[in-house]
Motif scaffolding. Sequence first.
Motif, short mmCIF file in Angstrom:
data_model
loop_
_atom_site.label_atom_id
_atom_site.label_comp_id
_atom_site.label_asym_id
_atom_site.label_seq_id
_atom_site.Cartn_x
_atom_site.Cartn_y
_atom_site.Cartn_z
N LEU A 40 1.38 -18.67 3.61
CA LEU A 40 1.53 -17.40 4.32
C LEU A 40 1.21 -16.23 3.40
CD1 LEU A 40 4.89 -17.79 6.32
CD2 LEU A 40 2.57 -17.88 7.22
N HIS A 41 0.71 -15.15 3.99
CA HIS A 41 0.52 -13.90 3.26
C HIS A 41 1.41 -12.84 3.91
CE1 HIS A 41 -2.48 -10.97 1.14
NE2 HIS A 41 -1.22 -10.72 0.84
N VAL A 42 2.39 -12.37 3.18
CA VAL A 42 3.36 -11.39 3.70
C VAL A 42 3.13 -10.06 2.98
CG1 VAL A 42 5.80 -10.85 4.01
CG2 VAL A 42 5.04 -13.24 4.11
N ARG A 43 3.00 -8.99 3.79
CA ARG A 43 2.73 -7.66 3.21
C ARG A 43 3.50 -6.60 4.00
NH1 ARG A 43 -3.22 -6.98 3.35
NH2 ARG A 43 -3.20 -8.30 1.50
N VAL A 44 4.04 -5.63 3.29
CA VAL A 44 4.75 -4.50 3.90
C VAL A 44 4.05 -3.22 3.48
CG1 VAL A 44 6.98 -3.35 4.22
CG2 VAL A 44 6.91 -5.79 3.63
N ARG A 45 3.81 -2.32 4.45
CA ARG A 45 3.22 -1.02 4.16
C ARG A 45 4.08 0.08 4.79
NH1 ARG A 45 -1.41 -4.01 5.85
NH2 ARG A 45 -2.93 -4.37 4.17
N GLY A 46 3.89 1.29 4.29
CA GLY A 46 4.57 2.43 4.89
C GLY A 46 5.90 2.77 4.24
N LEU A 47 6.24 2.14 3.14
CA LEU A 47 7.46 2.47 2.41
C LEU A 47 7.19 3.66 1.49
CD1 LEU A 47 8.40 -1.18 1.40
CD2 LEU A 47 9.55 0.19 3.15
N TYR A 73 12.63 -6.63 -3.49
CA TYR A 73 11.38 -6.08 -4.01
C TYR A 73 11.48 -4.57 -4.13
CZ TYR A 73 9.14 -10.60 -3.04
OH TYR A 73 8.81 -11.91 -3.02
N HIS A 74 10.59 -4.00 -4.96
CA HIS A 74 10.37 -2.55 -5.00
C HIS A 74 8.94 -2.28 -4.58
CE1 HIS A 74 14.11 -1.19 -6.91
NE2 HIS A 74 14.06 -2.28 -7.66
N ALA A 75 8.76 -1.28 -3.71
CA ALA A 75 7.41 -0.91 -3.29
C ALA A 75 6.64 -0.33 -4.47
CB ALA A 75 7.48 0.10 -2.16
N ASP A 76 5.31 -0.44 -4.43
CA ASP A 76 4.49 0.17 -5.48
C ASP A 76 4.30 1.66 -5.19
OD1 ASP A 76 2.58 0.38 -3.46
OD2 ASP A 76 1.25 -1.15 -4.30
N SER A 77 3.46 2.31 -5.94
CA SER A 77 3.29 3.76 -5.81
C SER A 77 2.71 4.17 -4.46
CB SER A 77 2.39 4.28 -6.94
OG SER A 77 1.12 3.63 -6.90
N SER A 78 2.05 3.22 -3.77
CA SER A 78 1.50 3.53 -2.46
C SER A 78 2.44 3.13 -1.32
CB SER A 78 0.14 2.83 -2.27
OG SER A 78 0.31 1.43 -2.20
N GLY A 79 3.64 2.64 -1.67
CA GLY A 79 4.59 2.25 -0.64
C GLY A 79 4.34 0.87 -0.07
N THR A 80 3.71 -0.01 -0.85
CA THR A 80 3.35 -1.34 -0.38
C THR A 80 4.09 -2.42 -1.16
OG1 THR A 80 1.13 -0.60 0.25
CG2 THR A 80 1.42 -2.97 -0.09
N VAL A 81 4.47 -3.49 -0.45
CA VAL A 81 4.97 -4.72 -1.07
C VAL A 81 4.06 -5.85 -0.61
CG1 VAL A 81 6.85 -6.40 -1.17
CG2 VAL A 81 7.37 -3.95 -1.19
N ASP A 82 3.52 -6.59 -1.56
CA ASP A 82 2.63 -7.71 -1.25
C ASP A 82 3.16 -8.93 -1.99
OD1 ASP A 82 0.58 -9.59 -1.06
OD2 ASP A 82 -1.01 -8.08 -1.14
N LEU A 83 3.62 -9.93 -1.24
CA LEU A 83 4.25 -11.09 -1.87
C LEU A 83 3.27 -11.94 -2.67
CD1 LEU A 83 6.60 -10.17 -0.13
CD2 LEU A 83 7.10 -12.56 0.35
N HIS A 84 1.96 -11.78 -2.42
CA HIS A 84 0.97 -12.48 -3.24
C HIS A 84 0.87 -11.86 -4.63
CE1 HIS A 84 -0.36 -15.11 -0.13
NE2 HIS A 84 -1.49 -15.41 -0.71
N ARG A 85 1.36 -10.66 -4.78
CA ARG A 85 1.14 -9.92 -6.01
C ARG A 85 2.42 -9.50 -6.70
NH1 ARG A 85 -0.50 -4.09 -4.47
NH2 ARG A 85 1.75 -4.08 -4.10
N ASP A 86 3.45 -9.16 -5.92
CA ASP A 86 4.62 -8.48 -6.46
C ASP A 86 5.72 -9.44 -6.87
OD1 ASP A 86 3.36 -6.05 -6.09
OD2 ASP A 86 4.15 -5.79 -4.07
N THR A 87 6.56 -8.95 -7.79
CA THR A 87 7.64 -9.74 -8.36
C THR A 87 8.94 -9.51 -7.61
OG1 THR A 87 6.63 -9.64 -10.56
CG2 THR A 87 8.98 -10.16 -10.46
N ALA A 88 9.56 -10.59 -7.17
CA ALA A 88 10.91 -10.49 -6.62
C ALA A 88 11.87 -10.29 -7.78
CB ALA A 88 11.27 -11.75 -5.84
N VAL A 89 12.75 -9.29 -7.65
CA VAL A 89 13.66 -8.96 -8.75
C VAL A 89 15.07 -9.47 -8.51
CG1 VAL A 89 12.30 -6.94 -9.41
CG2 VAL A 89 14.15 -6.68 -7.73
N GLY A 90 15.28 -10.15 -7.40
CA GLY A 90 16.60 -10.70 -7.10
C GLY A 90 16.60 -11.37 -5.75
N GLY A 91 17.77 -11.84 -5.34
CA GLY A 91 17.89 -12.56 -4.08
C GLY A 91 17.95 -14.05 -4.33
#
Length: 440
Positions: A40-47, A73-91
């Motif tokens: 799966l590719h999971v992505r969040v935008r608009g944060l 997760y923490h959004a990047d500077s554009s307000g995006t979280v991409d699970l293919h790229r970003d690091t989970a910091v907890g959970g």
Amino acid sequence: MLRVAGRLAAVCRASTVHGVPHRPVCLSVSPQSGLADEKLHVRVRGLGPSDPVTLRAVVADEQGCLYDSCAHYHADSSGTVDLHRDTAVGGDYTGVLPMGLLWSLSPSVMEKPYHRLEKRSVHKSPEVVEVLVHKGHSPPKSLPGAVLAKTKCERRYMAPGVRRIRLREGAVRGSLFLPPGEGSFPGVIDMFGDDGGLVEYRSSLLASRGIASLALPYFAFEDLPPAMTEFHLEYFEEAANFLSRHSKIRGSGVGVIGTGKGADLALSMITYLPQVVAAVSISGCCSNTAAPLSYKDVTIPALSYNMSRVQISETAVFDVSEALEDPLDPANRQCLIPVEKAQGSFLFIVGEDDLNWKSPAYAKAAVSCLQENGKSNYTLLSYPGAGHQIDPPSSPFCPVAVDRVLGVPILRGGELKAHCEAQEDSWRKIQDFFHTHLKQ
């Protein structure tokens, strides 16, 4: 249910931060309908930049029991979280784990612990995964923050065109899964361990990948024996004969794949049955276990268990890793499966952190036996950090699981990332192995 959702790229909901309207938060999960072994590719935008969010996955099994997982997760500077790229910091996990939400699914806080999420009715409906984005970081199994966005995706166990045929063929019971198209196909018999019953999820996925598969129960199903008291290899021979003679099966030889007890049955089949030319042993033993096995004038006794060696933790988890007697002890030699007699090819798959029993040592013993007899007809895949239940990809990691026969939680071992990566790697190699050795 997902026909409309399947045409949408995401489900979006408006959110408010400090009373100021934000652009809609959009969550996309792709594919929205796909096979259960697909990534799966999971992505969040608009944060907002650096916004903290919790991503959750929720699944209900066929009995209505809920399983969930979460990651921070923490959004990047554009307000995006991409699970293919970003690091989970907890959970439930940390690091870059694109499939971590599925890998870490476990019973929700209101459910009984240690139960495995396992698809039993592969033909009736897909598994539906709801993915949610929550405001802030909330601990696992706790009340999460406000929902910012959510969507659903389907995980299917049968590709379009796969046929499922229930069998009552002579003494043989089970389900035959045929790939789409006219054929012919490689043919494989698929067996699991001491939970019993009919288990179809691996067979249906094998058929979805072009390998005809017979999901073969051998006790605790219909008119089969209710418990493992004795095994007659003639039953498995009848299944091999049925499959090898089927009009859709390629060539004159078939393969077999087994996990746990099913693995040592697979070794016995390739040893004694000439129709079986390729065997995959997952987390198996080099000896016959559980009950005596007979074939014609041969009987292999069962390697016994010493239950006094079982340890129980303070949380009532059973450690049975030392319970099985040593198959290499001279007193137990008669229980060994004489794999050196086999003419076919072997693929041994083990997790080096298997705490159910000592499958790495058992596989090495089988390989040593083959080597001592001048054989090179084997491949050994030994995965550091993997535990006992090595399933198809995306199957949740389950370091402790309730044994359906004993009714108690059993330590299985492993570490989430290493175990799930072993599932992905071994699944590809299992398919390659069968396609290589089950030719015309």
